[in-house]
Write an enzyme that holds these catalytic residues in place. Structure first.
Site, PDB file in Angstrom:
ATOM      1  N   ARG A  84       0.857  -1.190   0.000  1.00 19.80           N
ATOM      2  CA  ARG A  84       0.000   0.000   0.000  1.00 19.80           C
ATOM      3  C   ARG A  84       0.890   1.235   0.000  1.00 19.80           C
ATOM      4  O   ARG A  84       1.716   1.408   0.901  1.00 19.80           O
ATOM      5  CB  ARG A  84      -0.911   0.000   1.241  1.00 19.80           C
ATOM      6  CG  ARG A  84      -1.730   1.275   1.348  1.00 19.80           C
ATOM      7  CD  ARG A  84      -2.732   1.241   2.501  1.00 19.80           C
ATOM      8  NE  ARG A  84      -3.473   2.482   2.509  1.00 19.80           N
ATOM      9  CZ  ARG A  84      -3.495   3.363   3.522  1.00 19.80           C
ATOM     10  NH1 ARG A  84      -2.853   3.112   4.644  1.00 19.80           N
ATOM     11  NH2 ARG A  84      -4.174   4.482   3.417  1.00 19.80           N
ATOM     12  N   HIS A 129      -3.183  10.868   0.651  1.00 24.34           N
ATOM     13  CA  HIS A 129      -2.693  10.694   2.019  1.00 24.34           C
ATOM     14  C   HIS A 129      -2.114  12.033   2.470  1.00 24.34           C
ATOM     15  O   HIS A 129      -0.920  12.177   2.686  1.00 24.34           O
ATOM     16  CB  HIS A 129      -1.661   9.560   2.088  1.00 24.34           C
ATOM     17  CG  HIS A 129      -1.462   8.966   3.451  1.00 24.34           C
ATOM     18  ND1 HIS A 129      -1.611   7.619   3.719  1.00 24.34           N
ATOM     19  CD2 HIS A 129      -1.124   9.532   4.636  1.00 24.34           C
ATOM     20  CE1 HIS A 129      -1.347   7.385   5.008  1.00 24.34           C
ATOM     21  NE2 HIS A 129      -1.050   8.544   5.585  1.00 24.34           N
ATOM     22  N   GLU A 174      -7.792   8.223   6.109  1.00 24.75           N
ATOM     23  CA  GLU A 174      -8.145   8.813   7.406  1.00 24.75           C
ATOM     24  C   GLU A 174      -8.665  10.239   7.318  1.00 24.75           C
ATOM     25  O   GLU A 174      -8.020  11.167   7.812  1.00 24.75           O
ATOM     26  CB  GLU A 174      -6.929   8.791   8.343  1.00 24.75           C
ATOM     27  CG  GLU A 174      -6.436   7.408   8.672  1.00 24.75           C
ATOM     28  CD  GLU A 174      -5.371   7.420   9.770  1.00 24.75           C
ATOM     29  OE1 GLU A 174      -5.033   8.504  10.260  1.00 24.75           O
ATOM     30  OE2 GLU A 174      -4.908   6.338  10.139  1.00 24.75           O
ATOM     31  N   ASN A 314      -7.834   1.330   9.436  1.00 23.04           N
ATOM     32  CA  ASN A 314      -6.566   1.544  10.138  1.00 23.04           C
ATOM     33  C   ASN A 314      -6.828   1.405  11.626  1.00 23.04           C
ATOM     34  O   ASN A 314      -7.671   2.103  12.182  1.00 23.04           O
ATOM     35  CB  ASN A 314      -6.011   2.949   9.879  1.00 23.04           C
ATOM     36  CG  ASN A 314      -5.532   3.135   8.449  1.00 23.04           C
ATOM     37  OD1 ASN A 314      -5.540   2.192   7.659  1.00 23.04           O
ATOM     38  ND2 ASN A 314      -5.109   4.344   8.122  1.00 23.04           N
ATOM     39  N   TYR A 316      -4.811   1.084  15.401  1.00 20.66           N
ATOM     40  CA  TYR A 316      -3.572   1.130  16.155  1.00 20.66           C
ATOM     41  C   TYR A 316      -3.791   0.885  17.655  1.00 20.66           C
ATOM     42  O   TYR A 316      -3.031   0.197  18.290  1.00 20.66           O
ATOM     43  CB  TYR A 316      -2.927   2.514  16.013  1.00 20.66           C
ATOM     44  CG  TYR A 316      -2.262   2.761  14.677  1.00 20.66           C
ATOM     45  CD1 TYR A 316      -0.901   2.559  14.508  1.00 20.66           C
ATOM     46  CD2 TYR A 316      -2.998   3.213  13.591  1.00 20.66           C
ATOM     47  CE1 TYR A 316      -0.279   2.797  13.297  1.00 20.66           C
ATOM     48  CE2 TYR A 316      -2.376   3.461  12.363  1.00 20.66           C
ATOM     49  CZ  TYR A 316      -1.022   3.245  12.227  1.00 20.66           C
ATOM     50  OH  TYR A 316      -0.422   3.478  11.018  1.00 20.66           O
ATOM     51  N   GLU A 384      -3.707  -0.260   7.854  1.00 18.94           N
ATOM     52  CA  GLU A 384      -2.603   0.193   8.706  1.00 18.94           C
ATOM     53  C   GLU A 384      -2.762  -0.409  10.091  1.00 18.94           C
ATOM     54  O   GLU A 384      -3.887  -0.552  10.589  1.00 18.94           O
ATOM     55  CB  GLU A 384      -2.569   1.727   8.870  1.00 18.94           C
ATOM     56  CG  GLU A 384      -1.957   2.469   7.708  1.00 18.94           C
ATOM     57  CD  GLU A 384      -1.920   3.974   7.925  1.00 18.94           C
ATOM     58  OE1 GLU A 384      -1.634   4.413   9.063  1.00 18.94           O
ATOM     59  OE2 GLU A 384      -2.191   4.704   6.957  1.00 18.94           O
TER      60      GLU A 384
HETATM   61  C1  GBH Z   1      -1.692   6.897  10.777  1.00 20.26           C
HETATM   62  O1  GBH Z   1      -2.717   7.499  11.525  1.00 20.26           O
HETATM   63  C2  GBH Z   1      -1.388   7.677   9.509  1.00 20.26           C
HETATM   64  O2  GBH Z   1      -2.227   7.262   8.459  1.00 20.26           O
HETATM   65  C3  GBH Z   1       0.051   7.542   9.097  1.00 20.26           C
HETATM   66  O3  GBH Z   1       0.334   8.460   8.077  1.00 20.26           O
HETATM   67  C4  GBH Z   1       0.951   7.729  10.295  1.00 20.26           C
HETATM   68  O4  GBH Z   1       2.300   7.684   9.964  1.00 20.26           O
HETATM   69  C5  GBH Z   1       0.627   6.646  11.293  1.00 20.26           C
HETATM   70  O5  GBH Z   1      -0.680   6.778  11.692  1.00 20.26           O
HETATM   71  C6  GBH Z   1       1.438   6.719  12.570  1.00 20.26           C
HETATM   72  O6  GBH Z   1       1.115   7.861  13.298  1.00 20.26           O
HETATM   73  O7  GBH Z   1      -0.745  13.454  18.180  1.00 20.26           O
HETATM   74  O8  GBH Z   1      -2.031  12.943  20.148  1.00 20.26           O
HETATM   75  O9  GBH Z   1      -2.954  14.424  18.487  1.00 20.26           O
HETATM   76  C7  GBH Z   1      -3.109   6.801  12.697  1.00 20.26           C
HETATM   77  C8  GBH Z   1      -4.205   7.540  13.449  1.00 20.26           C
HETATM   78  C9  GBH Z   1      -4.713   9.723  14.244  1.00 20.26           C
HETATM   79  C10 GBH Z   1      -2.924   8.510  15.203  1.00 20.26           C
HETATM   80  C11 GBH Z   1      -4.136  11.005  14.819  1.00 20.26           C
HETATM   81  C12 GBH Z   1      -2.345   9.767  15.778  1.00 20.26           C
HETATM   82  C13 GBH Z   1      -2.800  11.961  16.558  1.00 20.26           C
HETATM   83  C14 GBH Z   1      -2.836  11.890  18.027  1.00 20.26           C
HETATM   84  N1  GBH Z   1      -3.674   8.771  13.993  1.00 20.26           N
HETATM   85  N2  GBH Z   1      -3.392  10.725  16.032  1.00 20.26           N
HETATM   86  S1  GBH Z   1      -2.095  13.284  18.770  1.00 20.26           S
END
Ligand code: GBH
Length: 480
Positions: A84, A129, A174, A314, A316, A384
């Protein structure tokens, strides 16, 4: 830390596609080469470097624009079948308008895609993106309805040029992150802080853009026979106190205000009911003449509804959710007050170096089931999932995280009957982590950003993933 004994030797279905993910601005570099236009991220980081923790940017990043052959070698070495990556919109339409068409950008991706296919790797291509052409940003970006039309024009070129080779598309990555952090909280490009209204308008325009591209694909390129969907990120949420009615209700709100905000219009139709009700009621109390959540016309509801061929998810991390008492239903006009929940981490969820990212492996199974049951998408790709660490070759916590999350994915597949067709772990390699710069590493492959060559080195997790992709199994005992 999960002991290997707790993870069984069951196997993933042989049709399962193992992969890795990246995004253009985070890996490519070559920010102004071969006719590429400025993106809003180029502009944002150049304009004021202090917006990024280490004051760095994606001008060079992993230099994948030049080192893509090396990247394909890494994918082959990993043995993955799916990659991807995203196309940089300003490489194709440098100003965001079709008359700025840039053949060199098209040629670059064509060469790359053909080489992937030659290596027997299926491309899963994200059209957007986060690197909006800066010209469009200056015209209001994702607050301006016409950006949806510009996105459609760009998508049409991508389908026309790359569609003969690409059968798996993602429109937008996202949308929630862009709208919340870019238009609501000012932490990401374009840096607007309109948490009351802009955040909702942004969601509307991105959903229209997604649906526009979806319809163009199915109306004009149906014979290409591919699939296209939106990529939505979500936490797995559970009530802080499983016996509290308020916490249970708030958990549902947390899902609806994050995941449902984007999934409901696409998979069900219209905004989630709880958003319509709560934002409507609050807006009225605040003296607005209409809801801060822009209403869809009946025609728009139908335009957006059903624009999916799979679910791009996605995942996490996880949240424990608490209902907040709302005496007088007050607070300032804000998405967060609209949502009316309070979230935290449980003490036993392992912390990463990213403040927002903890490991709660069951969350994978829980979220897959939530999506499967609420939106009946037919098929899910986990686009993701990954872990943040320091720059270190030894990354046992990442191995534990992947093993735990994938074991729970296997439970969802084998025991709950959820159709998960593929998985692209974030990330193939360390890259420019947006506002965190290069301070947080998400790669299973390490990148030395100090070296001219941007040397790539397998971490322990890459070796682990390589074996997993070969054996379709999460423990060593599976190797014959
Ligand atoms: C992904 O988002 C992105 O698609 C990718 O580009 C990125 O590299 C990867 O995560 C790792 O971060 O900083 O406390 O405000 C994952 C979902 C949503 C997680 C926004 C981080 C920010 C939290 N993201 N969030 S904060």
């Amino acid at each position: 830390c999960l002991a290997a004994e707790e993870i069984s030797n069951r196997k993933f279905p042989s049709s399962f596609l193992w992969g890795t993910a990246t995004a253009a601005y985070q890996v490519e570099g070559a920010w102004d080469e071969d006719g590429k236009g400025e993106s809003m991220w180029d502009h944002w980081v150049h304009d004021d470097p202090s917006r990024v923790d280490d004051q760095k940017n994606g001008d060079v990043a992993c230099d994948s624009y030049h080192k893509w052959r090396e990247d394909i070698e890494l994918l082959k070495e990993l043995g993955v079948k799916l990659y991807r990556f995203s196309i940089s919109w300003p490489r194709i339409h440098p100003t965001g308008y079709p008359d700025s068409y840039n053949q060199a950008g098209v040629d670059h991706y064509l060469e790359f895609i053909k080489a992937l296919l030659e290596a027997d790797i299926t491309p899963l291509v994200t059209l957007y993106h986060w690197d909006l052409p800066q010209t469009l940003n200056e015209q209001g970006g994702w607050l301006n309805d016409s950006t949806a039309e510009r996105f459609g024009e760009y998508a049409r070129v991508a389908f026309e040029k790359f569609g003969p080779y690409v059968k798996l598309w993602a429109t937008i990555n996202e949308p929630k992150t862009t709208c919340t952090l870019g238009y609501g909280q000012g932490q990401m490009a374009p840096g607007l802080s309109d948490i009351a209204e802009g955040i909702y308008q942004c969601a509307r325009v991105q959903l229209l853009a997604h649906a526009t591209a979806y319809h163009i694909y199915h109306d004009e390129f149906a014979s290409q026979g591919g699939k296209i969907s939106l990529v939505i990120d979500s936490t797995y949420n559970e009530p802080l106190d499983p016996n509290s009615e308020a916490d249970i209700e708030a958990t549902e709100w947390e899902f609806e205000f994050n995941l449902g905000w984007y999934a409901n219009p696409v998979y069900v139709g219209d905004w989630p009911q709880v958003m319509i009700e709560r934002i409507g009621r609050r807006s009225e109390q605040e003296g607005y003449s209409k809801s801060r959540l822009p209403a869809w016309s009946a025609e728009e509801v139908e335009f957006v509804r059903g624009t999916h061929d799979y679910f791009g998810l996605n995942i996490y991390t996880a949240l424990a959710v608490q209902g907040i008492d709302e005496p007088g239903f007050g607070g300032s006009a804000s998405y967060y007050n609209d949502k009316g929940t309070s979230t935290s981490s449980r003490a036993d969820w392992t912390k990463s170096v990213a403040s927002w990212l903890v490991s709660y492996p069951y969350g994978m199974r829980g979220l897959l089931n939530y999506v499967w049951n609420h939106y009946t998408p037919g098929e899910i790709y986990v686009t993701e999932n990954g872990w943040a660490s320091e720059a270190d070759i030894s990354d046992q916590l990442r191995v534990d995280y992947l093993q735990g999350y994938l074991s729970n994915m296997l439970d969802a597949i084998l025991e709950d009957g959820v159709q998960v067709s593929g998985y692209t772990t974030w990330s193939l390699m360390d890259n420019f982590e947006w506002a965190r710069g290069y301070t947080q590493r998400f790669g299973i492959i390490q990148v030395d950003f100090e070296s001219e060559e941007r040397t790539r080195t397998f971490r322990d997790s890459a070796t682990w993933y390589q074996r997993t992709a070969r054996t379709y199994c999460l423990v060593e005992e599976c190797i014959e």
